[in-house]
Design a protein around this motif. Sequence first.
Motif, PDB file in Angstrom:
ATOM      1  N   THR A  45      47.440  37.682  49.892  1.00  0.00           N
ATOM      2  CA  THR A  45      47.595  37.451  48.689  1.00  0.00           C
ATOM      3  C   THR A  45      49.025  38.213  47.884  1.00  0.00           C
ATOM      4  O   THR A  45      49.329  38.075  46.793  1.00  0.00           O
ATOM      5  CB  THR A  45      46.418  37.401  47.382  1.00  0.00           C
ATOM      6  OG1 THR A  45      46.040  38.649  47.508  1.00  0.00           O
ATOM      7  CG2 THR A  45      45.495  36.462  48.164  1.00  0.00           C
ATOM      8  N   GLY A  46      49.221  39.408  48.547  1.00  0.00           N
ATOM      9  CA  GLY A  46      50.093  40.381  48.134  1.00  0.00           C
ATOM     10  C   GLY A  46      49.344  41.285  47.560  1.00  0.00           C
ATOM     11  O   GLY A  46      50.113  42.433  47.175  1.00  0.00           O
ATOM     12  N   HIS A  47      48.073  41.301  47.410  1.00  0.00           N
ATOM     13  CA  HIS A  47      47.104  42.452  46.526  1.00  0.00           C
ATOM     14  C   HIS A  47      46.184  42.528  47.735  1.00  0.00           C
ATOM     15  O   HIS A  47      45.579  41.811  48.299  1.00  0.00           O
ATOM     16  CB  HIS A  47      46.545  41.800  45.470  1.00  0.00           C
ATOM     17  CG  HIS A  47      47.536  41.931  44.244  1.00  0.00           C
ATOM     18  ND1 HIS A  47      48.088  42.599  43.537  1.00  0.00           N
ATOM     19  CD2 HIS A  47      47.802  40.716  43.613  1.00  0.00           C
ATOM     20  CE1 HIS A  47      48.626  42.503  42.678  1.00  0.00           C
ATOM     21  NE2 HIS A  47      48.537  41.091  42.591  1.00  0.00           N
ATOM     22  N   PRO A  48      46.059  44.040  48.163  1.00  0.00           N
ATOM     23  CA  PRO A  48      45.090  44.158  49.224  1.00  0.00           C
ATOM     24  C   PRO A  48      43.548  43.993  48.646  1.00  0.00           C
ATOM     25  O   PRO A  48      43.395  43.816  47.507  1.00  0.00           O
ATOM     26  CB  PRO A  48      44.994  45.712  49.326  1.00  0.00           C
ATOM     27  CG  PRO A  48      46.272  46.357  48.547  1.00  0.00           C
ATOM     28  CD  PRO A  48      46.576  45.180  47.613  1.00  0.00           C
ATOM     29  N   MET A  49      42.736  43.155  49.762  1.00  0.00           N
ATOM     30  CA  MET A  49      41.624  42.780  49.384  1.00  0.00           C
ATOM     31  C   MET A  49      40.641  44.096  49.333  1.00  0.00           C
ATOM     32  O   MET A  49      40.704  44.987  50.332  1.00  0.00           O
ATOM     33  CB  MET A  49      40.870  41.611  50.219  1.00  0.00           C
ATOM     34  CG  MET A  49      39.550  41.193  50.033  1.00  0.00           C
ATOM     35  SD  MET A  49      38.728  40.108  51.385  1.00  0.00           S
ATOM     36  CE  MET A  49      38.401  41.674  52.530  1.00  0.00           C
ATOM     37  N   THR A  50      39.546  44.175  48.507  1.00  0.00           N
ATOM     38  CA  THR A  50      38.697  45.343  48.666  1.00  0.00           C
ATOM     39  C   THR A  50      37.303  44.985  48.242  1.00  0.00           C
ATOM     40  O   THR A  50      37.167  43.842  47.640  1.00  0.00           O
ATOM     41  CB  THR A  50      39.390  46.516  47.658  1.00  0.00           C
ATOM     42  OG1 THR A  50      38.435  47.813  48.173  1.00  0.00           O
ATOM     43  CG2 THR A  50      38.995  46.325  46.239  1.00  0.00           C
ATOM     44  N   CYS A  51      36.409  45.564  48.336  1.00  0.00           N
ATOM     45  CA  CYS A  51      35.022  45.445  47.946  1.00  0.00           C
ATOM     46  C   CYS A  51      34.490  46.649  47.452  1.00  0.00           C
ATOM     47  O   CYS A  51      34.881  47.781  47.173  1.00  0.00           O
ATOM     48  CB  CYS A  51      34.339  45.191  49.256  1.00  0.00           C
ATOM     49  SG  CYS A  51      34.648  43.796  50.535  1.00  0.00           S
ATOM     50  N   VAL A  52      33.387  46.341  46.801  1.00  0.00           N
ATOM     51  CA  VAL A  52      32.485  47.444  46.225  1.00  0.00           C
ATOM     52  C   VAL A  52      31.080  47.177  46.158  1.00  0.00           C
ATOM     53  O   VAL A  52      30.696  46.115  46.037  1.00  0.00           O
ATOM     54  CB  VAL A  52      32.947  47.552  44.409  1.00  0.00           C
ATOM     55  CG1 VAL A  52      32.567  46.450  43.460  1.00  0.00           C
ATOM     56  CG2 VAL A  52      32.014  48.750  43.668  1.00  0.00           C
ATOM     57  N   ILE A  53      30.400  48.024  46.368  1.00  0.00           N
ATOM     58  CA  ILE A  53      28.786  47.903  46.726  1.00  0.00           C
ATOM     59  C   ILE A  53      28.131  47.905  45.044  1.00  0.00           C
ATOM     60  O   ILE A  53      28.496  48.914  44.568  1.00  0.00           O
ATOM     61  CB  ILE A  53      28.160  48.875  47.422  1.00  0.00           C
ATOM     62  CG1 ILE A  53      29.133  49.023  48.947  1.00  0.00           C
ATOM     63  CG2 ILE A  53      26.720  48.536  47.675  1.00  0.00           C
ATOM     64  CD1 ILE A  53      28.981  47.584  49.737  1.00  0.00           C
ATOM     65  N   THR A  54      27.228  47.032  44.898  1.00  0.00           N
ATOM     66  CA  THR A  54      26.702  46.950  43.665  1.00  0.00           C
ATOM     67  C   THR A  54      25.102  46.994  43.794  1.00  0.00           C
ATOM     68  O   THR A  54      24.500  46.799  44.733  1.00  0.00           O
ATOM     69  CB  THR A  54      27.224  45.601  42.784  1.00  0.00           C
ATOM     70  OG1 THR A  54      26.905  44.478  43.840  1.00  0.00           O
ATOM     71  CG2 THR A  54      28.670  45.923  42.519  1.00  0.00           C
TER      72      THR A  54
END
Length: 424
Positions: free
Chosen positions: A100-109
């Motif tokens: 998408t042009g933006h890096p995909m990232t995650c956060v553990i919740t």
Amino acid sequence: MNYARFFNKVSLARKPSPIRVLTEIIQNSPKSLISMAGGMPNVETFPFTEATITLKNGSKLHLDQTAMNKSLQYSATSGLPMLHQWVSDLQTSVHSPPDTGHPMTCVITNGSQDGLCKAFEAFVSPGDNVLLEHPVYPGSLAAAQPLGCNLIPVQSDGDGIVPDDLRKTLSHWSPADVKDPESDIPKVLYCIPNGGNPTGSGLTLKRKQEIYSIAQQYNLIILEDDPYFYIQFTRPFVPSFLSLDVDGRVLRFDSLSKLLSSGMRIGFVTGPKPVVDRLTYHLMCSSMQASGLSQMTLAMILKEWGLDGFLDHTDKTAKFYENRCQLCLKAAKKHLTGLAEWSEPCGGMFLWLKLLNITDAHELITKKAYLRDVLFVPGNVFTFDSSAPCQYVRASYSTATEEEMNMAFARLAELLKEETSKEN
């Protein structure tokens, strides 16, 4: 995507916590680094040394002193590196998000509910119009309603959100309104795309594509709350909104509660980095991080299983609930035919029943049914106005045995017959 348009003033004002950032730096630094910076307690004062967990297949997971120290100490807000990397790899493998042009990232919740609540608090300001699938999961209502926004229902049926109803709802605005900062055009659409709670419905790929196209037209962020993704009753999986997201307008919420443990409280949020970062800043000043011991335990299990082992476990879990669902449908057909209507769930844990010849199920379920030792959830709790009459009830087949399902529906049927005879 101009993400600043979506965030409220509070979220835009959030900054990274210097101490939390420092924790991550320390965690990822070489052992040669001497740190006198962090306010971490000394692990030598902790009374725990090691732990061994026995799995159902007889294998054992051993957390030695090193693993225990890592799990019991402060860690990066984004998650223990071992679990965070596994989750990132899972999302890439299962959903293959487009670039998408933006890096995909995650956060553990702390469970997906934690991330969902923080997303609403980041996007919604008083007076905003917010689109929610209807009927809706009560946890989402609990998160959104106190924010002073206007909740707008988008109707769903046996195949999930109805795209035509979404179009009709948004027709009150023009797509050009998204460029007007003073416009009250909605910015957020919330839905549970698989095994919907309470309906058990699931969006088809065609509907997801239509909904995503509408979201593009009106520049919406889609909150994809998908704790039942792996409990779909058909394979292959229906592609997720994340897998269709060519713009970076999907924020996805996953949960391990329905698959590995609800009490460990581990979920994860995936999306464009500028969006996930805002949620992470909120986590930094609230819960700080998800439970380290839960993260470490799950990371070790997932590492031992690998992706194939995890997917095999999810398949077995889905088959388990599908079998429970069929038993529930069988019992409903036996006892409630002519008294209620329902659609067959495509996944999840719930059967959504429409009680015939009943105007409002609330008192019937909460008082009269309870006195007969049977309990369901009245449908009004899944609506925006819980005081309005509702003839629906939610039945969960996740824990009840076949015998208990038959007894429960038999008692409900007896009560419905009595209520109908009173009216006649």
